[in-house]
Design a protein around this motif. Structure first.
Motif, PDB file in Angstrom:
ATOM      1  N   LYS A   1       2.884   1.941  -3.146  1.00  0.00           N
ATOM      2  CA  LYS A   1       2.109   2.129  -4.378  1.00  0.00           C
ATOM      3  C   LYS A   1       2.426   1.044  -5.410  1.00  0.00           C
ATOM      4  O   LYS A   1       2.558   1.302  -6.593  1.00  0.00           O
ATOM      5  CB  LYS A   1       2.366   3.519  -4.975  1.00  0.00           C
TER       6      LYS A   1
ATOM      7  N   ARG B   1      -9.299   6.730   1.727  1.00  0.00           N
ATOM      8  CA  ARG B   1      -8.673   5.798   0.788  1.00  0.00           C
ATOM      9  C   ARG B   1      -9.263   4.414   0.994  1.00  0.00           C
ATOM     10  O   ARG B   1      -9.880   4.121   2.025  1.00  0.00           O
ATOM     11  CB  ARG B   1      -7.152   5.741   0.991  1.00  0.00           C
TER      12      ARG B   1
ATOM     13  N   ASN C   1      -7.390   8.478   5.062  1.00  0.00           N
ATOM     14  CA  ASN C   1      -6.028   8.159   4.647  1.00  0.00           C
ATOM     15  C   ASN C   1      -5.041   8.412   5.791  1.00  0.00           C
ATOM     16  O   ASN C   1      -5.055   9.471   6.418  1.00  0.00           O
ATOM     17  CB  ASN C   1      -5.613   9.000   3.438  1.00  0.00           C
TER      18      ASN C   1
ATOM     19  N   ILE D   1      -1.593   7.531   5.335  1.00  0.00           N
ATOM     20  CA  ILE D   1      -0.270   7.330   4.745  1.00  0.00           C
ATOM     21  C   ILE D   1       0.112   8.572   3.940  1.00  0.00           C
ATOM     22  O   ILE D   1      -0.624   8.996   3.041  1.00  0.00           O
ATOM     23  CB  ILE D   1      -0.242   6.091   3.823  1.00  0.00           C
TER      24      ILE D   1
ATOM     25  N   ILE E   1       0.829  -1.205   0.000  1.00  0.00           N
ATOM     26  CA  ILE E   1       0.000   0.000   0.000  1.00  0.00           C
ATOM     27  C   ILE E   1       0.864   1.257   0.000  1.00  0.00           C
ATOM     28  O   ILE E   1       0.722   2.136  -0.857  1.00  0.00           O
ATOM     29  CB  ILE E   1      -0.961   0.018   1.212  1.00  0.00           C
ATOM     30  N   ALA E   2       1.775   1.355   0.966  1.00  0.00           N
ATOM     31  CA  ALA E   2       2.584   2.569   1.116  1.00  0.00           C
ATOM     32  C   ALA E   2       3.550   2.753  -0.056  1.00  0.00           C
ATOM     33  O   ALA E   2       3.868   3.881  -0.425  1.00  0.00           O
ATOM     34  CB  ALA E   2       3.344   2.529   2.435  1.00  0.00           C
TER      35      ALA E   2
ATOM     36  N   GLY F   1       5.183   7.660   2.288  1.00  0.00           N
ATOM     37  CA  GLY F   1       4.931   6.434   3.032  1.00  0.00           C
ATOM     38  C   GLY F   1       4.901   6.608   4.529  1.00  0.00           C
ATOM     39  O   GLY F   1       4.739   5.639   5.275  1.00  0.00           O
TER      40      GLY F   1
ATOM     41  N   SER G   1      -4.770  -0.602  -2.325  1.00  0.00           N
ATOM     42  CA  SER G   1      -5.070  -1.510  -1.222  1.00  0.00           C
ATOM     43  C   SER G   1      -5.484  -2.907  -1.669  1.00  0.00           C
ATOM     44  O   SER G   1      -5.524  -3.818  -0.838  1.00  0.00           O
ATOM     45  CB  SER G   1      -6.169  -0.918  -0.333  1.00  0.00           C
TER      46      SER G   1
ATOM     47  N   SER H   1      -6.476   5.385  -4.216  1.00  0.00           N
ATOM     48  CA  SER H   1      -7.045   6.411  -3.342  1.00  0.00           C
ATOM     49  C   SER H   1      -8.194   7.154  -4.008  1.00  0.00           C
ATOM     50  O   SER H   1      -9.164   7.538  -3.353  1.00  0.00           O
ATOM     51  CB  SER H   1      -5.954   7.401  -2.936  1.00  0.00           C
TER      52      SER H   1
ATOM     53  N   GLU I   1      -0.841   5.998  -7.127  1.00  0.00           N
ATOM     54  CA  GLU I   1      -1.462   6.282  -5.829  1.00  0.00           C
ATOM     55  C   GLU I   1      -1.330   5.059  -4.929  1.00  0.00           C
ATOM     56  O   GLU I   1      -0.994   3.965  -5.394  1.00  0.00           O
ATOM     57  CB  GLU I   1      -2.957   6.613  -6.006  1.00  0.00           C
ATOM     58  N   HIS I   2      -1.627   5.258  -3.657  1.00  0.00           N
ATOM     59  CA  HIS I   2      -1.667   4.127  -2.735  1.00  0.00           C
ATOM     60  C   HIS I   2      -2.717   3.125  -3.213  1.00  0.00           C
ATOM     61  O   HIS I   2      -3.817   3.516  -3.638  1.00  0.00           O
ATOM     62  CB  HIS I   2      -1.996   4.605  -1.318  1.00  0.00           C
TER      63      HIS I   2
END
Length: 287
Positions: free
Chosen positions: A34, A95, A114, A116, A31-32, A120, A54, A69, A51-52
């Motif tokens: 990307k 996010r 969000n 993060i 996630i962090a 990160g 998930s 996000s 973007e981040h």
């Protein structure tokens, strides 16, 4: 149980493992960082995203979904082109977090404020602005829950009438009855706070037991259908984040993890362990 890291890659925040039965491939995200990642035939491929991200879930029509996000996108795995499918959560500053598909191939997406930063770094969570949304194959969005802190765990009963859903901010896993029209009944506490860390992502085995990753707990808990601890699986990582059953017989448990201040050598790795009961398969997005 012996654990092995499946690749040398280490994620700052590994999450969302998905096992694709037709291709025998493991999908997950950092996630962090990307990053969307796939391990197939011993080859690791990484898609760097703007973007981040998930979740990274293959689609029946080809390509994959990525939950960024700014919305849910289709990712062309060859050209790396992104196409917006929908914006499930219009709340600014939120996010995506937890995301899985049910047996009908509909994406369920939990969102949160969000936490993060662009580099990160951790940002504080100051509000419960998250929600739970269902996205159908035709991109229709149905809001299901609101006021969530950190949504984690999405698992369905065999008959599809109940969903297990957690909020890490509460330290609790809940169970909701799914109404005939698709909305959810009020939450019932299924498994409350526990001394071994906070609840993160989970997988369900063929016996209906839930394997729950424990953030800051260095373990998984195997929980009975009634919500009792049946066993503790110790892990060589500080922050396991989620797990999924994979391999030819769905008896390999893949576990994602995150970096931590304790800086254990395997923190951020994807671990694999062989278990004594097979799991339930993942479902691709139906669109």
């Amino acid at each position: 149980m012996s654990c092995t890291a499946v690749t040398a890659h280490r994620a700052q925040l590994g999450e969302g493992p998905f096992w694709d039965v037709p291709t025998q491939a493991l999908y997950w995200v950092n996630i962090a960082g990307k990053q969307a990642l796939r391990l197939m035939g011993g080859h690791l491929q990484i898609w760097q995203l703007p973007e981040h991200v998930s979740a990274f879930i293959p689609c029946e029509s080809g390509g994959a979904l990525v939950t960024l996000s700014s919305g849910v996108y289709r990712l062309d795995l060859e050209t790396e082109a992104l196409t917006l499918l929908c914006v499930a959560d219009p709340q600014p500053g939120n996010r995506g977090n937890e995301a899985r598909c049910d047996a009908r191939g509909r994406l369920w997406l939990g969102t949160m404020q969000n936490n993060i930063g662009e580099q990160g770094e951790d940002l504080p969570i100051t509000r419960r602005s998250g929600g739970l949304f269902r996205i159908d194959a035709d991109a229709q969005v149905t809001p299901l829950l609101q006021g969530l802190g950190i949504p984690n765990t999405l698992l369905w009963s065999e008959d599809g009438t109940q969903v297990h859903f957690g909020d890490s901010m509460d330290g609790t896993l809940y169970r909701h009855v799914i109404q005939e029209g698709g909305q959810l009944d009020p939450a019932q506490v299924w498994f409350g706070p526990h001394a071994r860390g906070g609840p993160d992502g989970s997988a369900m085995d063929s016996q209906g037991y839930v394997w729950n990753a424990r953030w800051d707990g260095s373990c998984l808990l195997r929980l009975t259908p009634d919500g009792a601890v049946e066993r503790v699986i110790e892990l060589p990582v500080s922050r396991p984040t989620s797990c999924v059953f994979g391999g030819p017989n769905l008896t390999t448990l893949y576990i994602t993890s995150a970096a931590s201040p304790l800086d254990h050598p395997l923190d951020g790795a994807v671990l694999a362990i062989e278990v004594d009961v097979p799991g339930k398969p993942c479902h691709r997005f139906a669109g």
